[in-house]
Design an enzyme around this catalytic site. Structure first.
Site, PDB file in Angstrom:
ATOM      1  N   ASP A   1       4.051   3.532   6.910  1.00  0.00           N
ATOM      2  CA  ASP A   1       3.294   3.297   8.140  1.00  0.00           C
ATOM      3  C   ASP A   1       4.144   2.776   9.285  1.00  0.00           C
ATOM      4  O   ASP A   1       5.232   2.247   9.084  1.00  0.00           O
ATOM      5  CB  ASP A   1       2.191   2.265   7.878  1.00  0.00           C
ATOM      6  CG  ASP A   1       2.746   0.853   7.736  1.00  0.00           C
ATOM      7  OD1 ASP A   1       3.624   0.639   6.865  1.00  0.00           O
ATOM      8  OD2 ASP A   1       2.334  -0.035   8.511  1.00  0.00           O
TER       9      ASP A   1
ATOM     10  N   GLU B   1       7.878   2.823  -6.253  1.00  0.00           N
ATOM     11  CA  GLU B   1       7.927   2.413  -4.847  1.00  0.00           C
ATOM     12  C   GLU B   1       8.005   3.636  -3.944  1.00  0.00           C
ATOM     13  O   GLU B   1       8.542   4.676  -4.346  1.00  0.00           O
ATOM     14  CB  GLU B   1       9.167   1.540  -4.593  1.00  0.00           C
ATOM     15  CG  GLU B   1       8.943   0.052  -4.814  1.00  0.00           C
ATOM     16  CD  GLU B   1       8.177  -0.606  -3.666  1.00  0.00           C
ATOM     17  OE1 GLU B   1       7.457   0.102  -2.922  1.00  0.00           O
ATOM     18  OE2 GLU B   1       8.293  -1.831  -3.514  1.00  0.00           O
ATOM     19  N   ASP B   2       7.486   3.521  -2.729  1.00  0.00           N
ATOM     20  CA  ASP B   2       7.660   4.605  -1.757  1.00  0.00           C
ATOM     21  C   ASP B   2       9.063   4.573  -1.179  1.00  0.00           C
ATOM     22  O   ASP B   2       9.701   5.600  -1.004  1.00  0.00           O
ATOM     23  CB  ASP B   2       6.596   4.525  -0.645  1.00  0.00           C
ATOM     24  CG  ASP B   2       6.523   3.146  -0.008  1.00  0.00           C
ATOM     25  OD1 ASP B   2       6.880   2.148  -0.671  1.00  0.00           O
ATOM     26  OD2 ASP B   2       6.118   3.039   1.158  1.00  0.00           O
TER      27      ASP B   2
ATOM     28  N   LYS C   1      16.817   4.148   0.945  1.00  0.00           N
ATOM     29  CA  LYS C   1      17.534   3.965   2.222  1.00  0.00           C
ATOM     30  C   LYS C   1      18.638   2.952   1.969  1.00  0.00           C
ATOM     31  O   LYS C   1      18.422   1.741   2.012  1.00  0.00           O
ATOM     32  CB  LYS C   1      16.542   3.456   3.287  1.00  0.00           C
ATOM     33  CG  LYS C   1      17.095   3.469   4.691  1.00  0.00           C
ATOM     34  CD  LYS C   1      16.227   2.668   5.635  1.00  0.00           C
ATOM     35  CE  LYS C   1      15.160   3.480   6.320  1.00  0.00           C
ATOM     36  NZ  LYS C   1      14.439   2.688   7.350  1.00  0.00           N
TER      37      LYS C   1
ATOM     38  N   LYS D   1       0.805  -1.199   0.000  1.00  0.00           N
ATOM     39  CA  LYS D   1       0.000   0.000   0.000  1.00  0.00           C
ATOM     40  C   LYS D   1       0.851   1.268   0.000  1.00  0.00           C
ATOM     41  O   LYS D   1       0.360   2.335  -0.338  1.00  0.00           O
ATOM     42  CB  LYS D   1      -0.862   0.044   1.294  1.00  0.00           C
ATOM     43  CG  LYS D   1      -1.684  -1.181   1.548  1.00  0.00           C
ATOM     44  CD  LYS D   1      -2.313  -1.082   2.972  1.00  0.00           C
ATOM     45  CE  LYS D   1      -2.884  -2.413   3.372  1.00  0.00           C
ATOM     46  NZ  LYS D   1      -3.057  -2.530   4.796  1.00  0.00           N
ATOM     47  N   GLY D   2       2.066   1.160   0.454  1.00  0.00           N
ATOM     48  CA  GLY D   2       2.874   2.329   0.806  1.00  0.00           C
ATOM     49  C   GLY D   2       3.027   3.390  -0.273  1.00  0.00           C
ATOM     50  O   GLY D   2       3.179   4.569   0.024  1.00  0.00           O
TER      51      GLY D   2
ATOM     52  N   ARG E   1       0.209   6.689   7.840  1.00  0.00           N
ATOM     53  CA  ARG E   1       0.378   6.767   6.378  1.00  0.00           C
ATOM     54  C   ARG E   1      -0.113   8.117   5.856  1.00  0.00           C
ATOM     55  O   ARG E   1       0.388   8.630   4.874  1.00  0.00           O
ATOM     56  CB  ARG E   1      -0.430   5.668   5.681  1.00  0.00           C
ATOM     57  CG  ARG E   1       0.108   4.264   5.853  1.00  0.00           C
ATOM     58  CD  ARG E   1      -0.582   3.335   4.855  1.00  0.00           C
ATOM     59  NE  ARG E   1      -0.468   1.923   5.213  1.00  0.00           N
ATOM     60  CZ  ARG E   1       0.538   1.126   4.858  1.00  0.00           C
ATOM     61  NH1 ARG E   1       1.533   1.605   4.145  1.00  0.00           N
ATOM     62  NH2 ARG E   1       0.548  -0.135   5.202  1.00  0.00           N
TER      63      ARG E   1
ATOM     64  N   ASP F   1      14.537  -0.303   0.743  1.00  0.00           N
ATOM     65  CA  ASP F   1      15.326  -0.437   1.974  1.00  0.00           C
ATOM     66  C   ASP F   1      16.360  -1.546   1.726  1.00  0.00           C
ATOM     67  O   ASP F   1      17.409  -1.298   1.130  1.00  0.00           O
ATOM     68  CB  ASP F   1      14.335  -0.762   3.100  1.00  0.00           C
ATOM     69  CG  ASP F   1      14.974  -0.836   4.471  1.00  0.00           C
ATOM     70  OD1 ASP F   1      16.203  -0.706   4.565  1.00  0.00           O
ATOM     71  OD2 ASP F   1      14.266  -1.051   5.470  1.00  0.00           O
TER      72      ASP F   1
HETATM   73  C1  PRP Z   1       7.600  -1.385   2.087  1.00  0.00           C
HETATM   74  C2  PRP Z   1       7.782  -0.603   0.782  1.00  0.00           C
HETATM   75  C3  PRP Z   1       8.514  -1.583  -0.095  1.00  0.00           C
HETATM   76  C4  PRP Z   1       9.293  -2.446   0.888  1.00  0.00           C
HETATM   77  C5  PRP Z   1      10.727  -2.014   0.899  1.00  0.00           C
HETATM   78  O1  PRP Z   1       6.435  -2.129   2.026  1.00  0.00           O
HETATM   79  O2  PRP Z   1       6.545  -0.208   0.225  1.00  0.00           O
HETATM   80  O3  PRP Z   1       7.627  -2.369  -0.880  1.00  0.00           O
HETATM   81  O4  PRP Z   1       8.738  -2.236   2.188  1.00  0.00           O
HETATM   82  O5  PRP Z   1      11.474  -2.807   1.787  1.00  0.00           O
HETATM   83  P1  PRP Z   1      12.681  -3.700   1.306  1.00  0.00           P
HETATM   84  O6  PRP Z   1      13.489  -2.898   0.328  1.00  0.00           O
HETATM   85  O7  PRP Z   1      13.463  -3.960   2.585  1.00  0.00           O
HETATM   86  O8  PRP Z   1      12.170  -4.961   0.695  1.00  0.00           O
HETATM   87  P2  PRP Z   1       5.819  -2.872   3.318  1.00  0.00           P
HETATM   88  O9  PRP Z   1       6.243  -4.311   3.284  1.00  0.00           O
HETATM   89  O10 PRP Z   1       6.171  -2.109   4.549  1.00  0.00           O
HETATM   90  O11 PRP Z   1       4.258  -2.829   3.043  1.00  0.00           O
HETATM   91  P3  PRP Z   1       3.312  -1.547   2.773  1.00  0.00           P
HETATM   92  O12 PRP Z   1       3.719  -0.995   1.418  1.00  0.00           O
HETATM   93  O13 PRP Z   1       1.940  -2.099   2.770  1.00  0.00           O
HETATM   94  O14 PRP Z   1       3.560  -0.550   3.873  1.00  0.00           O
END
Ligand code: PRP
Length: 186
Positions: free
Chosen positions: A160, A99-100, A131, A43-44, A166, A103
């Site tokens: 979130d 992507e938001d 990040k 969702k992010g 969010r 990481d």
């Molecule tokens: C977040 C974000 C990415 C992912 C990045 O999603 O939207 O998809 O984490 O992390 P990574 O690079 O360590 O894989 P999250 O799993 O928190 O779900 P959300 O989008 O529903 O908040």
């Protein structure tokens, strides 16, 4: 700042708006005349996707995926379960994954492998936040990056903490002592 869990505003609404506009202009230039499909993961990224595509002037199709982490976190190599697939066919199209935040990069890496198998003409990433401190997947095709951010727990503008925050219009940092008191379950 009316939210006591937030220690600091890392990126203001104005900074985000200006950067999103710049990214949209770059994308407009680079993909002019292309069959561009923007793909996003719930969702992010939903605020970023909405603002980014609204600022773009070229013709663009938009599609969504939803994924879910395996119990206990992401699986080996970031494997996630696809719970809603795309509706669009990717064959021969220019695909931009929005992507938001990236990481570890494992989610994006897994998604790219899945999308690449569908024969797009081109596949790249646009992420609002990068990040890099915890990066595991180092060879991601990040063509557009809004901001490089430090290794802090960030919320707002789609991001979130336990599904909350969010809807903050800025990106803020969750207070350390709050995280220590309320350890995240996932
Ligand atoms: C977040 C974000 C990415 C992912 C990045 O999603 O939207 O998809 O984490 O992390 P990574 O690079 O360590 O894989 P999250 O799993 O928190 O779900 P959300 O989008 O529903 O908040």
């Amino acid at each position: 700042m009316a939210t006591p869990e937030i220690s600091q505003v890392l990126l203001t609404e104005e900074q985000i708006r200006a950067r999103v506009r710049d990214l949209a202009e770059e994308i407009d230039r680079d993909y002019a005349g292309c069959d561009l499909l923007v793909v996003s993961v719930l969702k992010g990224a939903f605020y970023f996707l909405a603002d980014l595509t609204r600022a773009m002037r070229i013709q663009v199709a938009i599609d969504f995926m939803a994924i879910s982490s395996y119990r206990g976190g992401k699986g080996p190599s970031g494997a996630v379960r696809l719970i809603k697939d795309l509706d669009e066919d990717l064959t021969g199209r220019h695909v931009l994954l929005v992507e938001d935040i990236i990481d570890t990069g494992l989610t994006a890496s897994y998604l790219l492998r899945t999308l690449q198998a569908r024969d797009p003409a081109d596949l790249a990433i646009c992420t609002l936040l990068d990040k890099t401190a915890r990066r595991i997947a180092h060879t991601l095709p990040i063509r557009y990056r809004g901001f490089e951010v430090p290794d802090l727990f960030l919320v707002g503008y789609g991001l979130d903490y336990r599904q909350f925050h969010r809807n903050l219009p800025y990106i803020g940092v969750i207070r350390d002592d709050f995280l220590r008191r309320e350890p995240a379950s996932s």
